[in-house]
Design an enzyme around this catalytic site. Structure first.
Site, short mmCIF file in Angstrom:
data_model
loop_
_atom_site.label_atom_id
_atom_site.label_comp_id
_atom_site.label_asym_id
_atom_site.label_seq_id
_atom_site.Cartn_x
_atom_site.Cartn_y
_atom_site.Cartn_z
N HIS A 160 -9.41 -0.04 -0.21
CA HIS A 160 -9.07 -1.03 0.88
C HIS A 160 -10.31 -1.53 1.68
O HIS A 160 -10.16 -1.51 2.98
CB HIS A 160 -8.20 -0.02 2.14
CG HIS A 160 -6.97 0.41 1.47
ND1 HIS A 160 -6.13 -0.39 0.76
CD2 HIS A 160 -6.32 1.38 1.76
CE1 HIS A 160 -5.12 0.28 0.21
NE2 HIS A 160 -5.00 1.25 1.07
N HIS A 207 -0.26 -2.46 5.72
CA HIS A 207 -0.23 -1.24 5.39
C HIS A 207 0.48 -0.34 6.50
O HIS A 207 0.45 0.92 6.70
CB HIS A 207 -1.77 -0.39 5.31
CG HIS A 207 -1.75 0.87 4.35
ND1 HIS A 207 -1.08 1.96 4.76
CD2 HIS A 207 -2.26 0.98 3.47
CE1 HIS A 207 -1.25 2.69 3.69
NE2 HIS A 207 -1.97 2.19 2.61
N GLU A 223 3.45 -2.20 0.40
CA GLU A 223 2.19 -3.03 0.36
C GLU A 223 2.08 -3.97 -0.48
O GLU A 223 1.91 -3.85 -1.65
CB GLU A 223 1.09 -2.24 0.43
CG GLU A 223 0.81 -0.97 1.19
CD GLU A 223 0.13 0.09 0.69
OE1 GLU A 223 -1.30 -0.27 0.35
OE2 GLU A 223 0.49 1.09 0.30
#
Ligand SMILES: *[C@@H]1O[C@H](CO)[C@@H](O)[C@H](O)[C@H]1NC(C)=O
Ligand SMILES: *[C@@H]1O[C@H](CO)[C@@H](O)[C@H](O)[C@H]1NC(C)=O
Ligand SMILES: *[C@@H]1O[C@H](CO)[C@@H](O)[C@H](O)[C@H]1NC(C)=O
Length: 374
Positions: free
Chosen positions: A131, A206, A338
């Site tokens: 991420h 998220h 996601e």
């Protein structure tokens, strides 16, 4: 090891109105020490509301703090997981409500090449970058670029990522708009544009959902439908192997509604995998991604997007984390959907490319529609 370039994009960078001065809606949260140290930058909380439906977002990480809507008896609950204090979002590794980037999901080995040039990104997940690294887009201040109130309120956050941030090449301009589009629905629209060098871009939202209300048990009994006939299987470090495997006859088959709990025992660790969405896979068309429903509350969530993949994650790493209103988020206490480009596309030439160069615009659209089952 070299990711391929995106074809010339037809997406235009959005024109925005002049910045509107905003009085932050304070909801009793405390700014983290980092915020206060930064001086000029401060935390704002922004509520977008239409009738009984509302969402609250903050410029810290362009994060969704809450999504509130009635159940079939008219009882309003917040259906997303989050923390009571904004300080808890700093250094957080659950990514509650976060806008993640510059590259969502994992980059194997935290390294890749663009045009023959090697890059090393911050390894915050064993040997991999997850991420966007330790200080991804969920760990920075965004500014408010535009805010519009009224029938269909929205807010646009802006962030300029600098050249070399977390190891990524070149500066990148990023815009994220949260908008209430209609009754009980909101959209997330993300744009990114390289300022100078070519760079990989893959943003994701998220948010963790529990349609009974955050902190109200697990999501194992929710009914989940994902419009995908294949997944991209991963190795022990959750890095895609490069294969694209049909879901038919496996615990990953959610083409018809199924409870995640039904077969989770056959999925080591729980669900945490990218689905290859059916239909057009070039990221242009908007299509239905997933439908999640919960019987006791009657709440139904429909997700639409223009992305080729969706990561389905069942909150496998939650372990009683303390959240809003004294709630405790048990393992599988929330699920994430996601939408994204496929994980580790930088190392898989067969996956849709995710490198953008100056002049190209990355766009990612998500639409969440809520309703009540009869
Ligand atoms: C976050 O981590 C940094 C080190 O990376 C540390 O200096 C800081 O105090 C931490 N902040 C919080 C609120 O935990
Ligand atoms: C990282 O990679 C090295 C070399 O492949 C390996 O020895 C090490 O165990 C790995 N570390 C982790 C945390 O996976
Ligand atoms: C949990 O969900 C059930 C079913 O919707 C509801 O009846 C109950 O009030 C909820 N509990 C809390 C603490 O919100």
């Amino acid at each position: 090891m070299s990711g391929s370039m995106r074809m010339a994009s037809s997406v235009a960078w959005p024109c925005l109105a002049v910045v509107v001065a905003v009085a932050a809606l304070m909801i009793g949260l405390v700014a983290p020490a980092e915020a206060r140290k930064e001086g000029k930058q401060s935390i704002g909380y922004y509520e977008l509301r239409r009738g009984e439906f509302s969402i609250v977002v903050t410029n810290w990480g362009a994060t969704i703090l809450s999504v509130n809507l009635p159940d079939k008896n008219g009882k309003i609950d917040d259906v997303v997981l989050g923390y009571k204090k904004i300080g808890s979002y700093v250094n957080d590794t659950t990514y509650f409500g976060a806008l993640v980037g510059r590259v969502a999901n994992r980059i194997a080995g935290g390294r890749f090449t663009v045009k023959g040039q090697p890059y090393h990104t911050y390894k915050n997940d064993g040997n991999n970058t997850l991420h966007g690294g330790h200080r991804g887009f969920n760990q920075v201040f965004w500014s408010v670029r535009e805010r519009v109130t009224g029938q269909f309120p929205y807010i646009t956050f802006y962030y300029r990522s600098y050249d070399g941030e977390q190891g990524f090449p070149g500066a990148l301009d990023v815009l994220v708009t949260y908008k209430i589009d209609g009754d009980d629905s909101y959209s997330v629209t993300m744009y990114a544009r390289p300022v100078d060098k070519p760079t990989p871009v893959n943003l994701a939202q998220h948010t963790y959902w529990n349609l009974r209300g955050h902190g109200n048990g697990t999501i194992l009994d929710h009914a989940v439908q994902i419009f995908a006939s294949a997944v991209t299987p991963v190795d022990a470090d959750l890095i895609p192997t490069g294969a694209v495997t049909p879901v038919a006859g496996t615990p990953f088959d959610f083409r018809t509604p199924a409870a995640p709990g039904a077969h989770i025992a056959d999925v080591p660790g729980g669900y945490d995998i990218n689905y290859v969405l059916d239909g057009e896979a070039d990221g242009q068309g908007v299509r239905k991604v997933a439908v999640v429903s919960e019987a006791t509350s009657g709440r139904v969530l429909e997700l639409w997007s223009d992305q080729p993949g969706v990561q389905f994650y069942t909150g496998n790493f939650l372990k009683g984390d303390e959240g809003k209103g004294g709630a405790h988020y048990v393992k599988h206490g929330g699920l994430c959907l996601e939408t994204q480009d496929f994980p580790d596309a930088l190392h898989n030439p067969k996956f849709p490319a995710e490198i953008y160069r100056k002049g190209q615009v990355y766009k990612h659209y998500m639409l969440y529609k809520f309703s009540l089952a009869n």
